[in-house]
Design an enzyme around this catalytic site. Sequence first.
Site, PDB file in Angstrom:
ATOM      1  N   LEU C  55       0.852  -1.190   0.000  1.00 45.41           N
ATOM      2  CA  LEU C  55       0.000   0.000   0.000  1.00 45.41           C
ATOM      3  C   LEU C  55       0.894   1.248   0.000  1.00 45.41           C
ATOM      4  O   LEU C  55       1.024   1.943   1.015  1.00 45.41           O
ATOM      5  CB  LEU C  55      -0.903  -0.053   1.236  1.00 45.41           C
ATOM      6  N   GLU C  57       1.760   4.125  -2.757  1.00 47.49           N
ATOM      7  CA  GLU C  57       1.665   4.743  -4.084  1.00 47.49           C
ATOM      8  C   GLU C  57       2.980   5.357  -4.543  1.00 47.49           C
ATOM      9  O   GLU C  57       3.355   5.263  -5.711  1.00 47.49           O
ATOM     10  CB  GLU C  57       0.575   5.820  -4.110  1.00 47.49           C
ATOM     11  N   GLN C  79      -5.395   2.666  -7.218  1.00 48.58           N
ATOM     12  CA  GLN C  79      -6.723   2.097  -6.942  1.00 48.58           C
ATOM     13  C   GLN C  79      -7.828   3.112  -7.259  1.00 48.58           C
ATOM     14  O   GLN C  79      -8.879   2.752  -7.799  1.00 48.58           O
ATOM     15  CB  GLN C  79      -6.800   1.602  -5.508  1.00 48.58           C
ATOM     16  N   PHE C  80      -7.582   4.347  -6.926  1.00 47.65           N
ATOM     17  CA  PHE C  80      -8.433   5.463  -7.352  1.00 47.65           C
ATOM     18  C   PHE C  80      -7.498   6.604  -7.746  1.00 47.65           C
ATOM     19  O   PHE C  80      -6.441   6.765  -7.131  1.00 47.65           O
ATOM     20  CB  PHE C  80      -9.337   5.951  -6.202  1.00 47.65           C
ATOM     21  N   ALA C  81      -7.908   7.395  -8.725  1.00 47.54           N
ATOM     22  CA  ALA C  81      -7.098   8.539  -9.141  1.00 47.54           C
ATOM     23  C   ALA C  81      -6.705   9.382  -7.935  1.00 47.54           C
ATOM     24  O   ALA C  81      -5.583   9.886  -7.838  1.00 47.54           O
ATOM     25  CB  ALA C  81      -7.879   9.401 -10.139  1.00 47.54           C
ATOM     26  N   ASP C  82      -7.649   9.527  -6.997  1.00 41.40           N
ATOM     27  CA  ASP C  82      -7.433  10.374  -5.827  1.00 41.40           C
ATOM     28  C   ASP C  82      -6.181   9.985  -5.051  1.00 41.40           C
ATOM     29  O   ASP C  82      -5.558  10.825  -4.408  1.00 41.40           O
ATOM     30  CB  ASP C  82      -8.652  10.286  -4.897  1.00 41.40           C
ATOM     31  N   PHE C  83      -5.834   8.690  -5.080  1.00 37.58           N
ATOM     32  CA  PHE C  83      -4.685   8.262  -4.295  1.00 37.58           C
ATOM     33  C   PHE C  83      -3.373   8.557  -5.002  1.00 37.58           C
ATOM     34  O   PHE C  83      -2.303   8.415  -4.417  1.00 37.58           O
ATOM     35  CB  PHE C  83      -4.805   6.769  -3.939  1.00 37.58           C
ATOM     36  N   HIS C 124     -12.919   9.645  -3.595  1.00 39.09           N
ATOM     37  CA  HIS C 124     -12.990   8.550  -4.571  1.00 39.09           C
ATOM     38  C   HIS C 124     -13.682   9.024  -5.851  1.00 39.09           C
ATOM     39  O   HIS C 124     -14.324   8.248  -6.528  1.00 39.09           O
ATOM     40  CB  HIS C 124     -13.749   7.347  -3.998  1.00 39.09           C
TER      41      HIS C 124
HETATM   42  C1  LIG Z   1      -3.109   5.842   0.299  1.00 34.58           C
HETATM   43  C2  LIG Z   1      -4.225   4.892  -0.005  1.00 34.58           C
HETATM   44  N1  LIG Z   1      -4.111   4.003  -0.994  1.00 34.58           N
HETATM   45  C3  LIG Z   1      -5.116   3.154  -1.289  1.00 34.58           C
HETATM   46  C4  LIG Z   1      -6.276   3.185  -0.586  1.00 34.58           C
HETATM   47  C5  LIG Z   1      -7.435   2.243  -0.959  1.00 34.58           C
HETATM   48  N2  LIG Z   1      -7.689   1.325   0.158  1.00 34.58           N
HETATM   49  C6  LIG Z   1      -8.663   1.558   1.048  1.00 34.58           C
HETATM   50  S1  LIG Z   1      -8.668   0.427   2.294  1.00 34.58           S
HETATM   51  C7  LIG Z   1      -7.377  -0.416   1.600  1.00 34.58           C
HETATM   52  C8  LIG Z   1      -6.808  -1.616   2.274  1.00 34.58           C
HETATM   53  C9  LIG Z   1      -6.390  -1.261   3.679  1.00 34.58           C
HETATM   54  O1  LIG Z   1      -5.763  -2.323   4.272  1.00 34.58           O
HETATM   55  P1  LIG Z   1      -5.342  -2.240   5.792  1.00 34.58           P
HETATM   56  O2  LIG Z   1      -4.533  -1.000   6.022  1.00 34.58           O
HETATM   57  O3  LIG Z   1      -4.696  -3.527   6.158  1.00 34.58           O
HETATM   58  O4  LIG Z   1      -6.699  -2.030   6.572  1.00 34.58           O
HETATM   59  P2  LIG Z   1      -7.929  -3.045   6.619  1.00 34.58           P
HETATM   60  O5  LIG Z   1      -8.817  -2.715   5.474  1.00 34.58           O
HETATM   61  O6  LIG Z   1      -7.392  -4.416   6.565  1.00 34.58           O
HETATM   62  O7  LIG Z   1      -8.603  -2.743   7.920  1.00 34.58           O
HETATM   63  C10 LIG Z   1      -6.962   0.199   0.425  1.00 34.58           C
HETATM   64  C11 LIG Z   1      -5.859  -0.283  -0.435  1.00 34.58           C
HETATM   65  C12 LIG Z   1      -6.381   4.159   0.421  1.00 34.58           C
HETATM   66  N3  LIG Z   1      -7.488   4.297   1.143  1.00 34.58           N
HETATM   67  N4  LIG Z   1      -5.351   4.981   0.694  1.00 34.58           N
END
Ligand SMILES: Cc1ncc(C[n+]2csc(CCOP(=O)(O)OP(=O)(O)O)c2C)c(N)n1
Lengths: 340, 340, 320, 320
Positions: C55, C57, C79-83, C124
């Site tokens: 995770l 970017e 995953q989304f443009a916003d990120f 998002h």
């Molecule tokens: C910087 C960022 N990148 C991508 C996302 C999209 N996203 C939302 S939840 C998630 C998974 C999160 O995993 P984790 O930190 O282990 O938390 P969990 O959902 O398992 O509680 C992702 C990739 C995001 N919210 N923020």
Amino acid sequence: MPVPLEASANPPTNAPLMDRFRTGYRWMLLARMTEEKIASLYRTGKIVGGVFLGKGQEALSTAVGMSLRKGDYLAPLIRDQAARMAFGEPLLDTLRTYMGVRSGPMRGRDGNIHRGRPSEGVLAMISHLGAMVPALAGVLMAHRFQGIQNTIGATCIGDGGTSTGAFHEGLNLAAVERLPMVVVVANNQYAYSTPNTRQFVCNDLVDKALGYGIDGHSADGTCLQSCLEVLQLAADRARSGHGPQLVVASLLRLTGHGEHDDGSYIDPLLRKTPVGRDCLKLAEEKLLANSWATPAEIALWHSETQQQIEDSVAVTLREPLPDPAHEDWCALSNRHLAEG
Amino acid sequence: MPVPLEASANPPTNAPLMDRFRTGYRWMLLARMTEEKIASLYRTGKIVGGVFLGKGQEALSTAVGMSLRKGDYLAPLIRDQAARMAFGEPLLDTLRTYMGVRSGPMRGRDGNIHRGRPSEGVLAMISHLGAMVPALAGVLMAHRFQGIQNTIGATCIGDGGTSTGAFHEGLNLAAVERLPMVVVVANNQYAYSTPNTRQFVCNDLVDKALGYGIDGHSADGTCLQSCLEVLQLAADRARSGHGPQLVVASLLRLTGHGEHDDGSYIDPLLRKTPVGRDCLKLAEEKLLANSWATPAEIALWHSETQQQIEDSVAVTLREPLPDPAHEDWCALSNRHLAEG
Amino acid sequence: MITYLEAIRAAQAKALRDDPRVYIYGQDVGAFGGAFKATKNLASEFPGRVLDSPLSEDAIIGSAIGAALAGMRPIVEMQFADFSTVGFNQIVNHAATLFWRTGHSCPVTIRLPSGGTAGAGPFHSQSLEALYAHYPGLVVLTPATVEDAYAMLLEAVAIDDPVIFCEHKYLYYHLKAAELPSEAMPVGKARVARHGRDATIVSYSAMLHEALAAAEELATEGWEVEVVDLRSVKPLDTDTVLASVARTGRLLAVGESFPWGGVTSEVLARVAAEGFDLLDAPPRRLNARDTPVPYHPNLWGTHRPTAVTIAGEARSLLNF
Amino acid sequence: MITYLEAIRAAQAKALRDDPRVYIYGQDVGAFGGAFKATKNLASEFPGRVLDSPLSEDAIIGSAIGAALAGMRPIVEMQFADFSTVGFNQIVNHAATLFWRTGHSCPVTIRLPSGGTAGAGPFHSQSLEALYAHYPGLVVLTPATVEDAYAMLLEAVAIDDPVIFCEHKYLYYHLKAAELPSEAMPVGKARVARHGRDATIVSYSAMLHEALAAAEELATEGWEVEVVDLRSVKPLDTDTVLASVARTGRLLAVGESFPWGGVTSEVLARVAAEGFDLLDAPPRRLNARDTPVPYHPNLWGTHRPTAVTIAGEARSLLNF
Ligand SMILES: Cc1ncc(C[n+]2csc(CCOP(=O)(O)OP(=O)(O)O)c2C)c(N)n1
Ligand SMILES: Cc1ncc(C[n+]2csc(CCOP(=O)(O)OP(=O)(O)O)c2C)c(N)n1
Ligand SMILES: [Mg+2]
Ligand SMILES: [Mg+2]
């Protein structure tokens, strides 16, 4: 005519320490004297923009460069004149970039420490600290995809740079991919004026290795032998499939942050502690003490190096500066997709 | 009429474990049943957008909320329904935000887990994971500037979130400033579909603490007692000047990443391991085994909680939705500086 | 029928098939097939070439840059443009500057699932094409059709420069075509999506379809509105826009992003500067409102332009 | 005489003195006084309130947001504007959205040492005002005078919203004034910096001075050029710009940033849309070139507009 040192002449990594130490010393000397020349060109107004030197860090930086082979990648940072040279970057690349002449690898478009030749294995750093860590990881991913084996990559960063998100994300990604990458932290006690106490509070930056699940190594950054040994170990382990290696070396920046800075904030007591010793002087003492070189030999190296630098500066000073009228002002390799 | 549980009725942190466990169980129950209701509202199309639930993480999340006092700050993340409630966020805030009604704290402008009331100590998370870590650090810096003593802050993050640069920078900053902050990692084995093996390779995420120079604690995230004890210890240490505390709890997400996701990628074997146990069931078993509650009491809690949720949903369903014609469409608090 | 999303998946499959230098990297793009399923089955079809990332970017993009320098052609999914704002620095300061600084090209393709859908909220829903177009050294594509999604993604991968590929989430499932194109207009060329003589509406991505619907509506009132699909916002095909305005004398630019400094402002500035005399009426533009993208559909529906508001604006323009 | 840089230092000293909620945070801003000495002596004058941060832009800004939510008024210094790209997400997605989302204001001031100087190169020269202006929820200030640097920084700190304060490094030492102002025009108002009747040049920050020099030059040729200093690019004072164009009928907008979608494009778009009939000639704009900012002074000197190129462009406009 002096015979310039060439990276291809680096002794093999399993050569006797004496041979490697002698070569290492010469790279350190070349880097130190090159940078002294750059500082003097800067003072006389021949170089515009920032000048950031590696004084006090040559042992470490040299060891980084010497730990690499042809085909490996180096992502140097601010204070890696020595690593660059020991890995094979020509002296003229340095001078031409600092002077901004057209013949340099950056053609006056970018300057000083931002130079590189990606197709020859030297990445061209962007200023944003930490950014080169994931980039180097990507190079090594590419090698894996391409089936290129036995290559590694090395990059350097400062104590300050370890606080960046880019460092963290890049190192973690490299750990997950188990990439053959050596990340060298030059803990020179300061990030610009900021002392370590305001930068991190772990006992030792090498403690971070555990949290990334990678190997950690400590080196005495003032001691060429220590640096050569530790970097060789780290490079060997990376090359033999043990994943990223974090090397932390302690030393002191023996100059200002840049040549515009007198470094007056540096605690004078630090100069008196082991980290404050000058690695070049120590290396010279060791050469003599071990009879690995004679005083006459060392004197010859100095004069040869001096000559080599003067010759290259003389060349560079005669070379044409960039001419805006001949610039193509196109940021894309696909000209037809460029605007304006 | 059932008496709703109120955060102000949390037993003092030095109360007997039984009292705290009983209250904790009730928060867990409220969170679980609230989220079940939300899931069913989502399935019937009453809720638009994402729904992300904390099933399996209520013990940990409850312990986070209960470790805090009035005046402290909570920066909840995705799966912190329980922490929010145990810290005092009203059930109506949850429902109103999910339904997007005007009366909710976000007034339909933002939804679901992004709600907060900064002036009441609950930060409103942005989606970008890791971002709340430095924000909470800033709150605690403010308290120090303001001479406010004895307050702490707690925030949660997932295994995936530990890979963000924001997490790293924020935690390091907090360590340098020695802020009274508890950072809780809910290691639920997955980040969306990504298993831990693709996220990090350290043996245990708690090993990261050493590299930040802060205390690290492990908790069994399926066990309410373990969570209460470890969170209390961490909160106490933060409050008494020992700087940031990293808590890592192991557990399993017992639901999809969001309600749109069936979580079919979750290794079924994990369900059979200790991390796969349902913390709510375990807590109930323990209540009964220790005679801390009678079956009748537990049944009453269930029905009271059910009633409380149904009542609040009924209220929320009658409330007006946002009306674009009555929006002021102004992103600045200084209206005269707004454009368009 | 093939959807816009399937076209994106098909283009990636073809790129992987045809070019061993291509790989895909991003969160959950592997076995899971991506948050939107744009990489569904690709991990099993192309073992070892479609990888789940941490995770991170910034590191995802940073690593793609390094890999591109070493001869690969990475496709990165945010995953989304916003990120992508978290990987912003690597995009605008590293990928975008490399060719100019070093002469070494940096062929990375960064896929940004962009734009608003009901209930997605402030983080998002964003459309970031203007941010990336502002920086030198990037190509920014905004496909509005299934055909373009396919052909332009293939071109993006083939191009030696870094490409920001803004694919619209609203179009993923809504848009369908009979088949994939075997050839397409080259990147950098705009397209007249509907011919008309009374006014020109310039748009791109999801807003193109709102503009087309508005034109349809206006046709019932007797107006013949021309609609130009920019396709690429950088480079922006000023010539095609000017040629259309030359025919119609009237310009309305429509975008889904925030009002200050977006694509619409660039379009108006260029037409005003280079086609001033072609204009028979003041040019207009319509953007989202100057607030974050709201969560609730009631608000979201009036935050961004729609066929109705576009038709309204166009009517004022036509009656000027 | 007081310089632009000293004015920024003085404003921060006054803010610290007058408001206990103010503190300063950033790399090397403490005992060292900042890379440009904008906080010189402040750490010793205001013990405990001017703090060195770790090398962590994202966390610096993130923490300032949290502190602002808890009642402080942080002033954050980015060492160079260019490095704010690493803290971009916290600025545009966190600070900028808070008031709208929660109703809780977020009074942070983010100082961005901006713009080009000779030899600074691609990563120490950027002007990012357009990026931040694009996002809802931010105020973006671009002072061009010593007086504005002082008064607007004080206002920035007083304002309840997040303010991006773009201070120009070239002006730091070059610009001097006799004294600091006791009062100033409010934020959000543009200023006519030079009166004229033949054409309007709209500019801001360092380019204002190039525009003024160009106007001076053109005066020797008999042209009376009006020069408008935007002062703030968001909000952008369209009224003052339109009033000037109403007087002159001709518009040239000049900016130092990249050409696509910058302030100049926004100015042209607004004037074209709202003041079309005021224009006697096609509006023009002049920006930096569409490449990274070059290192060598020879290149840098022609990368951005200068008095000479502005005068040239204005001459074409005047002779149209
Ligand atoms: C910087 C960022 N990148 C991508 C996302 C999209 N996203 C939302 S939840 C998630 C998974 C999160 O995993 P984790 O930190 O282990 O938390 P969990 O959902 O398992 O509680 C992702 C990739 C995001 N919210 N923020
Ligand atoms: C992301 C980022 N922020 C700020 C800077 C400005 N800067 C350049 S060098 C430097 C200090 C670096 O310290 P350290 O990493 O310890 O390396 P050293 O200079 O000591 O070798 C700073 C703050 C930068 N280059 N990148
Ligand atoms: Mg350092
Ligand atoms: Mg997880």
